[in-house]
Write a protein that holds these residues in place. Structure first.
Motif, PDB file in Angstrom:
ATOM      1  N   LYS A  25      -2.609   3.676  10.399  1.00 58.96           N
ATOM      2  CA  LYS A  25      -1.850   4.549   9.491  1.00 58.96           C
ATOM      3  C   LYS A  25      -2.683   5.753   9.065  1.00 58.96           C
ATOM      4  O   LYS A  25      -2.211   6.902   9.089  1.00 58.96           O
ATOM      5  CB  LYS A  25      -1.398   3.768   8.261  1.00 58.96           C
ATOM      6  N   PHE A  26      -3.937   5.515   8.668  1.00 67.81           N
ATOM      7  CA  PHE A  26      -4.795   6.602   8.200  1.00 67.81           C
ATOM      8  C   PHE A  26      -5.073   7.613   9.317  1.00 67.81           C
ATOM      9  O   PHE A  26      -5.043   8.828   9.099  1.00 67.81           O
ATOM     10  CB  PHE A  26      -6.111   6.041   7.666  1.00 67.81           C
ATOM     11  N   GLN A  79       5.754   3.004  -0.414  1.00 67.72           N
ATOM     12  CA  GLN A  79       4.814   1.903  -0.231  1.00 67.72           C
ATOM     13  C   GLN A  79       5.431   0.804   0.622  1.00 67.72           C
ATOM     14  O   GLN A  79       6.649   0.633   0.677  1.00 67.72           O
ATOM     15  CB  GLN A  79       4.377   1.338  -1.577  1.00 67.72           C
ATOM     16  N   GLY A  85      -5.125  -5.942   9.055  1.00 70.18           N
ATOM     17  CA  GLY A  85      -5.950  -4.866   8.538  1.00 70.18           C
ATOM     18  C   GLY A  85      -6.059  -3.662   9.446  1.00 70.18           C
ATOM     19  O   GLY A  85      -6.184  -2.521   8.980  1.00 70.18           O
ATOM     20  N   GLU A 127       0.847  -1.191   0.000  1.00 69.57           N
ATOM     21  CA  GLU A 127       0.000   0.000   0.000  1.00 69.57           C
ATOM     22  C   GLU A 127       0.880   1.238   0.000  1.00 69.57           C
ATOM     23  O   GLU A 127       1.881   1.300   0.726  1.00 69.57           O
ATOM     24  CB  GLU A 127      -0.912   0.000   1.231  1.00 69.57           C
ATOM     25  N   ILE A 169       1.462  -4.195   4.738  1.00 64.77           N
ATOM     26  CA  ILE A 169       0.757  -3.955   5.994  1.00 64.77           C
ATOM     27  C   ILE A 169       0.391  -5.295   6.594  1.00 64.77           C
ATOM     28  O   ILE A 169      -0.194  -6.154   5.925  1.00 64.77           O
ATOM     29  CB  ILE A 169      -0.491  -3.081   5.774  1.00 64.77           C
ATOM     30  N   ASN A 195      -3.849  -2.228  11.077  1.00 63.19           N
ATOM     31  CA  ASN A 195      -2.707  -1.333  10.914  1.00 63.19           C
ATOM     32  C   ASN A 195      -2.910  -0.320   9.798  1.00 63.19           C
ATOM     33  O   ASN A 195      -2.293   0.742   9.797  1.00 63.19           O
ATOM     34  CB  ASN A 195      -1.432  -2.138  10.670  1.00 63.19           C
ATOM     35  N   GLN A 196      -3.785  -0.636   8.835  1.00 64.42           N
ATOM     36  CA  GLN A 196      -4.126   0.373   7.831  1.00 64.42           C
ATOM     37  C   GLN A 196      -4.923   1.499   8.485  1.00 64.42           C
ATOM     38  O   GLN A 196      -4.681   2.692   8.227  1.00 64.42           O
ATOM     39  CB  GLN A 196      -4.952  -0.235   6.692  1.00 64.42           C
ATOM     40  N   THR A 197      -5.868   1.134   9.347  1.00 65.57           N
ATOM     41  CA  THR A 197      -6.640   2.145  10.058  1.00 65.57           C
ATOM     42  C   THR A 197      -5.734   3.023  10.911  1.00 65.57           C
ATOM     43  O   THR A 197      -5.878   4.259  10.937  1.00 65.57           O
ATOM     44  CB  THR A 197      -7.698   1.462  10.948  1.00 65.57           C
TER      45      THR A 197
END
Length: 307
Positions: free
Chosen positions: A293-294, A281, A287, A252, A284, A289-291
């Motif tokens: 990051k954002f 990029q 999942g 990502e 990740i 960990n994407q939240t």
């Protein structure tokens, strides 16, 4: 140090022909006791016969190995449970599961019957789910397990006429991504093999015999055994074919933050080049960990301190 499986028990589905046969034979040569599972059907899943699995067992016994044939349909959980039970009754444990069974029903999406879509999903995805579920608690109690899913470039990258097959194969990557997290503390490692080889599944797709001669099942099996060895990686997608090996990754980009006033489709379109910039990029892991990051990106832009 050589890769050995002495004292271990392996289940290989779809092991009567092609890649599964190659996997089963080499696991046995390296010391594993093997359940050779094969429904014995045609490429489209029709029909059934135990003869192919029995022939592989005879080969294994011929060089001094131990194996049993099993004709369980991987889409039937009761049959799968019985298969695992027969392995435990015979040898006391299951250390390795190779989810290899599969069928093909290729057509363009416009022409494909939904029953053909569902059947391919059921064999590849639910067949792998059923077999994994049947060994999962056993492996947790053993504090050891190695599971290989068989994904495909058709799932990772797409292939005309294989929407059903591609969807099922990509779903197995998602299954791996969660199971490797849930199994890690129990000594269970879950990986994906993305193979290309000369089998009855590919013989009509690649008619050139010179190419097929390079695409031996044995070259792919070398990668499979690395994924189920004691010192195997975890959450690894290994591409293998014709003696070449590569790692496929889902990454990502770092992305951009847009303020509340900028959070419009027009602004997103205007930022597409920056959103797609791959300079920072990374993979990740999990999942959530994407939240994270954002939210961190938004907090940094808004100068908000997070606890």
């Amino acid at each position: 140090m050589s890769v050995r499986f002495d004292g271990q028990v392996a289940i290989v589905t779809g092991a009567g022909n092609g890649l599964g046969r190659s996997h089963a034979l080499e696991l046995a040569r390296r010391g594993a006791k093997v359940v050779v599972n094969d429904l014995g059907g045609a490429r489209d899943g029709s029909g059934a016969s135990l003869s192919a699995a029995e022939q592989v067992v005879a080969e294994i016994e011929g060089f001094g190995g131990e194996a049993i044939a099993n004709g369980a349909n991987v889409t039937d959980y009761t049959e799968v449970e019985n298969m695992v039970g027969s392995a435990v009754e015979r040898w006391g444990r299951v250390d390795i599961l190779v989810n290899n069974a599969g069928i093909l029903r290729d057509k363009s999406f416009a022409k494909m019957d939904l029953d053909d879509f569902k059947q391919v999903m059921d064999v590849h995805l639910m067949g792998s789910v059923n077999c994994t579920k049947a060994v999962w608690e056993l492996m947790r109690k053993q504090n050891y397990g190695r599971i290989a899913m068989t994904t495909s470039s058709s799932g990772l990258y797409g292939n005309f006429g294989q929407s059903n097959y591609g969807a099922a194969k990509m779903a197995l990557v998602g299954l791996m991504n969660t199971l490797c997290l849930e199994g890690e503390k129990y000594g269970i490692k879950v990986n994906c093999l993305s193979p290309t080889a000369r089998t009855r599944m590919t013989e009509d797709i690649i008619p050139d015999p010179r190419v097929l001669d390079l695409m031996t099942p044995e070259s792919v099996t070398a990668g499979l055994l690395a994924l189920v060895a004691e010192d195997a990686p975890n959450r690894f997608i290994l591409g293998a074919g014709a003696g070449a090996f590569a790692c496929a990754r889902i990454v990502e980009t770092g992305g951009v933050y847009l303020s509340p006033q900028q959070q419009t489709p027009e602004a997103v379109q205007a930022q597409m080049e920056s959103i797609a910039d791959g300079g920072d990029q990374k993979e990740i892991y999990g999942g959530l960990n994407q939240t994270v990051k954002f939210v961190q990106k938004a907090a940094h832009a808004l100068d908000v301190e997070l606890n």
